[in-house]
Motif scaffolding. Structure first.
Motif, PDB file in Angstrom:
ATOM      1  N   UNK A 111       0.821  -1.215   0.000  1.00 17.16           N
ATOM      2  CA  UNK A 111       0.000   0.000   0.000  1.00 17.16           C
ATOM      3  C   UNK A 111       0.850   1.258   0.000  1.00 17.16           C
ATOM      4  N   UNK A 112       0.283   2.304  -0.576  1.00 19.63           N
ATOM      5  CA  UNK A 112       0.923   3.614  -0.556  1.00 19.63           C
ATOM      6  C   UNK A 112       0.695   4.251   0.811  1.00 19.63           C
ATOM      7  N   UNK A 113       1.468   5.292   1.150  1.00 17.41           N
ATOM      8  CA  UNK A 113       1.202   5.999   2.408  1.00 17.41           C
ATOM      9  C   UNK A 113      -0.240   6.523   2.493  1.00 17.41           C
ATOM     10  N   UNK A 114      -0.799   7.001   1.378  1.00 21.22           N
ATOM     11  CA  UNK A 114      -2.193   7.475   1.375  1.00 21.22           C
ATOM     12  C   UNK A 114      -3.156   6.337   1.699  1.00 21.22           C
ATOM     13  N   UNK A 115      -2.912   5.171   1.127  1.00 20.51           N
ATOM     14  CA  UNK A 115      -3.779   4.023   1.396  1.00 20.51           C
ATOM     15  C   UNK A 115      -3.674   3.591   2.856  1.00 20.51           C
ATOM     16  N   UNK A 116      -2.473   3.533   3.375  1.00 21.25           N
ATOM     17  CA  UNK A 116      -2.283   3.160   4.784  1.00 21.25           C
ATOM     18  C   UNK A 116      -3.001   4.142   5.697  1.00 21.25           C
ATOM     19  N   UNK A 117      -2.870   5.411   5.392  1.00 27.48           N
ATOM     20  CA  UNK A 117      -3.518   6.452   6.188  1.00 27.48           C
ATOM     21  C   UNK A 117      -5.036   6.324   6.147  1.00 27.48           C
ATOM     22  N   UNK A 118      -5.574   6.011   4.978  1.00 23.64           N
ATOM     23  CA  UNK A 118      -7.034   5.861   4.864  1.00 23.64           C
ATOM     24  C   UNK A 118      -7.516   4.670   5.675  1.00 23.64           C
ATOM     25  N   UNK A 119      -6.755   3.579   5.681  1.00 19.60           N
ATOM     26  CA  UNK A 119      -7.129   2.402   6.469  1.00 19.60           C
ATOM     27  C   UNK A 119      -7.059   2.745   7.954  1.00 19.60           C
ATOM     28  N   UNK A 120      -6.017   3.441   8.374  1.00 26.05           N
ATOM     29  CA  UNK A 120      -5.894   3.836   9.788  1.00 26.05           C
ATOM     30  C   UNK A 120      -7.073   4.719  10.204  1.00 26.05           C
ATOM     31  N   UNK A 121      -7.441   5.673   9.364  1.00 25.47           N
ATOM     32  CA  UNK A 121      -8.582   6.544   9.669  1.00 25.47           C
ATOM     33  C   UNK A 121      -9.876   5.744   9.733  1.00 25.47           C
ATOM     34  N   UNK A 122     -10.004   4.765   8.848  1.00 23.90           N
ATOM     35  CA  UNK A 122     -11.189   3.920   8.845  1.00 23.90           C
ATOM     36  C   UNK A 122     -11.266   3.101  10.132  1.00 23.90           C
ATOM     37  N   UNK A 123     -10.155   2.521  10.543  1.00 24.14           N
ATOM     38  CA  UNK A 123     -10.116   1.746  11.788  1.00 24.14           C
ATOM     39  C   UNK A 123     -10.492   2.650  12.967  1.00 24.14           C
ATOM     40  N   UNK A 124      -9.923   3.829  12.999  1.00 35.08           N
ATOM     41  CA  UNK A 124     -10.248   4.779  14.076  1.00 35.08           C
ATOM     42  C   UNK A 124     -11.743   5.085  14.078  1.00 35.08           C
ATOM     43  N   UNK A 125     -12.321   5.253  12.887  1.00 32.79           N
ATOM     44  CA  UNK A 125     -13.758   5.509  12.784  1.00 32.79           C
ATOM     45  C   UNK A 125     -14.556   4.356  13.397  1.00 32.79           C
ATOM     46  N   UNK A 126     -14.183   3.130  13.093  1.00 31.30           N
ATOM     47  CA  UNK A 126     -14.901   1.978  13.649  1.00 31.30           C
ATOM     48  C   UNK A 126     -14.761   1.957  15.172  1.00 31.30           C
ATOM     49  N   UNK A 127     -13.559   2.173  15.664  1.00 31.70           N
ATOM     50  CA  UNK A 127     -13.326   2.166  17.112  1.00 31.70           C
ATOM     51  C   UNK A 127     -14.191   3.228  17.793  1.00 31.70           C
ATOM     52  N   UNK A 128     -14.270   4.402  17.178  1.00 35.22           N
ATOM     53  CA  UNK A 128     -15.017   5.510  17.789  1.00 35.22           C
ATOM     54  C   UNK A 128     -16.532   5.376  17.646  1.00 35.22           C
ATOM     55  N   UNK A 129     -16.996   4.770  16.566  1.00 35.90           N
ATOM     56  CA  UNK A 129     -18.438   4.713  16.318  1.00 35.90           C
ATOM     57  C   UNK A 129     -19.084   3.385  16.696  1.00 35.90           C
ATOM     58  N   UNK A 130     -18.276   2.360  16.944  1.00 35.08           N
ATOM     59  CA  UNK A 130     -18.823   1.041  17.242  1.00 35.08           C
ATOM     60  C   UNK A 130     -18.119   0.386  18.442  1.00 35.08           C
TER      61      UNK A 130
END
Length: 156
Positions: A111-130
């Motif tokens: 993955x590119x740095x942008x892709x890694x960052x998007x996955x990290x943000x997505x994981x954070x979203x799940x942790x915060x919303x679920x």
């Protein structure tokens, strides 16, 4: 961030991923061939929980790194869905796939740095919303580990 925004972040980051001709080492055995055929017959939009939701029969355990990143937006979409009676919540399987083989694994490195960052943000979203789903499905450690790996802050 809304669910739609979190999913769009991942979708946009991975939109340039090329669909592989094959998704597994399909010549290895019958199971690999069957998983390959399942994944070859689906699109990002049509991959369903029935295709990948069983921890005992999950094509993503056999998928190549290229196949995994191609389908990552679909897997993220499934992680946002409500648990089903037959399959439970896909989020815990998703976290397991993201931490498979630890930091700097082949999936992560592809993955590119942008892709890694998007996955990290997505994981954070799940942790915060679920948080209740994460706790209920015994996934807090996996969620945190996935965030650490994909954000580049893996524990040493």
């Amino acid at each position: 961030m809304t669910d739609a925004e979190a999913l769009e972040l991942v979708t946009q980051a991975f939109r340039s991923c090329v669909r592989p001709e094959h998704f597994t080492n399909f010549e290895h055995c019958g199971e690999c061939a069957e998983h390959d055929e399942t994944l070859r017959s689906r699109e990002i939009e049509s991959l369903a929980i029935e295709d990948v939701g069983s921890a005992g029969w999950d094509p993503m355990c056999f998928v190549t790194p290229q196949g995994f990143i191609y389908y990552l937006p679909a897997l993220a979409r499934l992680a946002l869905t409500e648990p089903t009676y037959k399959f439970g919540w896909y989020g815990n399987i998703f976290f397991g796939q993201l931490i498979s083989n630890g930091p700097r694994n082949e999936r992560y490195m592809l993955c590119t740095p942008e892709q890694r960052s998007s996955v990290a943000a997505f994981i954070q979203h799940i942790i915060e919303t679920r948080p209740a789903l994460v706790d209920e499905h015994c996934a807090p450690e996996d969620a945190l580990r996935a965030f650490q790996i994909w954000s580049g802050h893996e524990a040493t």
